[in-house]
Motif scaffolding. Structure first.
Motif, PDB file in Angstrom:
ATOM      1  N   UNK A 261       3.163   5.918  -2.761  1.00  0.00           N
ATOM      2  CA  UNK A 261       4.323   6.696  -3.205  1.00  0.00           C
ATOM      3  C   UNK A 261       4.301   6.860  -4.725  1.00  0.00           C
ATOM      4  N   UNK A 262       3.979   5.772  -5.419  1.00  0.00           N
ATOM      5  CA  UNK A 262       3.940   5.812  -6.877  1.00  0.00           C
ATOM      6  C   UNK A 262       2.886   6.806  -7.348  1.00  0.00           C
ATOM      7  N   UNK A 263       1.705   6.748  -6.751  1.00  0.00           N
ATOM      8  CA  UNK A 263       0.614   7.658  -7.115  1.00  0.00           C
ATOM      9  C   UNK A 263       1.026   9.100  -6.849  1.00  0.00           C
ATOM     10  N   UNK A 264       1.691   9.335  -5.703  1.00  0.00           N
ATOM     11  CA  UNK A 264       2.136  10.690  -5.353  1.00  0.00           C
ATOM     12  C   UNK A 264       3.138  11.211  -6.369  1.00  0.00           C
ATOM     13  N   UNK A 265       4.113  10.369  -6.721  1.00  0.00           N
ATOM     14  CA  UNK A 265       5.126  10.774  -7.707  1.00  0.00           C
ATOM     15  C   UNK A 265       4.476  11.099  -9.042  1.00  0.00           C
TER      16      UNK A 265
ATOM     17  N   UNK B 273       0.830  -1.203   0.000  1.00  0.00           N
ATOM     18  CA  UNK B 273       0.000   0.000   0.000  1.00  0.00           C
ATOM     19  C   UNK B 273       0.862   1.249   0.000  1.00  0.00           C
ATOM     20  N   UNK B 274       1.932   1.232   0.806  1.00  0.00           N
ATOM     21  CA  UNK B 274       2.833   2.385   0.882  1.00  0.00           C
ATOM     22  C   UNK B 274       3.520   2.605  -0.461  1.00  0.00           C
ATOM     23  N   UNK B 275       3.979   1.514  -1.081  1.00  0.00           N
ATOM     24  CA  UNK B 275       4.634   1.638  -2.375  1.00  0.00           C
ATOM     25  C   UNK B 275       3.678   2.202  -3.423  1.00  0.00           C
TER      26      UNK B 275
ATOM     27  N   UNK C 112       2.694  14.960 -13.012  1.00  0.00           N
ATOM     28  CA  UNK C 112       1.612  15.444 -13.850  1.00  0.00           C
ATOM     29  C   UNK C 112       1.319  16.909 -13.561  1.00  0.00           C
ATOM     30  N   UNK C 113       1.320  17.259 -12.257  1.00  0.00           N
ATOM     31  CA  UNK C 113       1.054  18.637 -11.829  1.00  0.00           C
ATOM     32  C   UNK C 113       2.116  19.577 -12.409  1.00  0.00           C
ATOM     33  N   UNK C 114       3.387  19.198 -12.281  1.00  0.00           N
ATOM     34  CA  UNK C 114       4.473  20.030 -12.802  1.00  0.00           C
ATOM     35  C   UNK C 114       4.401  20.130 -14.328  1.00  0.00           C
ATOM     36  N   UNK C 115       4.096  19.005 -14.969  1.00  0.00           N
ATOM     37  CA  UNK C 115       4.005  18.977 -16.427  1.00  0.00           C
ATOM     38  C   UNK C 115       2.864  19.861 -16.903  1.00  0.00           C
ATOM     39  N   UNK C 116       1.721  19.803 -16.214  1.00  0.00           N
ATOM     40  CA  UNK C 116       0.546  20.562 -16.595  1.00  0.00           C
ATOM     41  C   UNK C 116       0.782  22.065 -16.420  1.00  0.00           C
ATOM     42  N   UNK C 117       1.634  22.432 -15.497  1.00  0.00           N
ATOM     43  CA  UNK C 117       1.872  23.846 -15.207  1.00  0.00           C
ATOM     44  C   UNK C 117       2.948  24.467 -16.084  1.00  0.00           C
ATOM     45  N   UNK C 118       3.631  23.645 -16.869  1.00  0.00           N
ATOM     46  CA  UNK C 118       4.705  24.213 -17.695  1.00  0.00           C
ATOM     47  C   UNK C 118       4.229  24.639 -19.058  1.00  0.00           C
TER      48      UNK C 118
END
Length: 53
Positions: free
Chosen positions: A38-42, A33-35, A47-53
């Motif tokens: 973490x994957x979902x967070x990354x 679950x933790x892994x 995606x957030x950074x990509x969408x904002x560029x």
């Protein structure tokens, strides 16, 4: 008395064995679950950074 003691010992052994097995299963499930979290967070951050560029 001896038979009762042996019965208690077998019962206790079964509980301890099952407890250890359950703890191992729980540990694996938690780690999985933790892994995944973490994957979902990354992915979300990327995606957030990509969408904002």
């Amino acid at each position: 008395m001896d038979k009762k003691t042996a019965g208690y010992r077998a019962f206790a052994t079964r509980i301890v064995t099952r407890g250890a097995f359950t703890a191992e299963q729980t540990h694996l499930r938690v780690r999985h679950t933790v892994e995944r979290a973490l994957l979902v967070t990354v992915v979300a951050v990327a995606f957030f950074l990509f969408a904002h560029h």
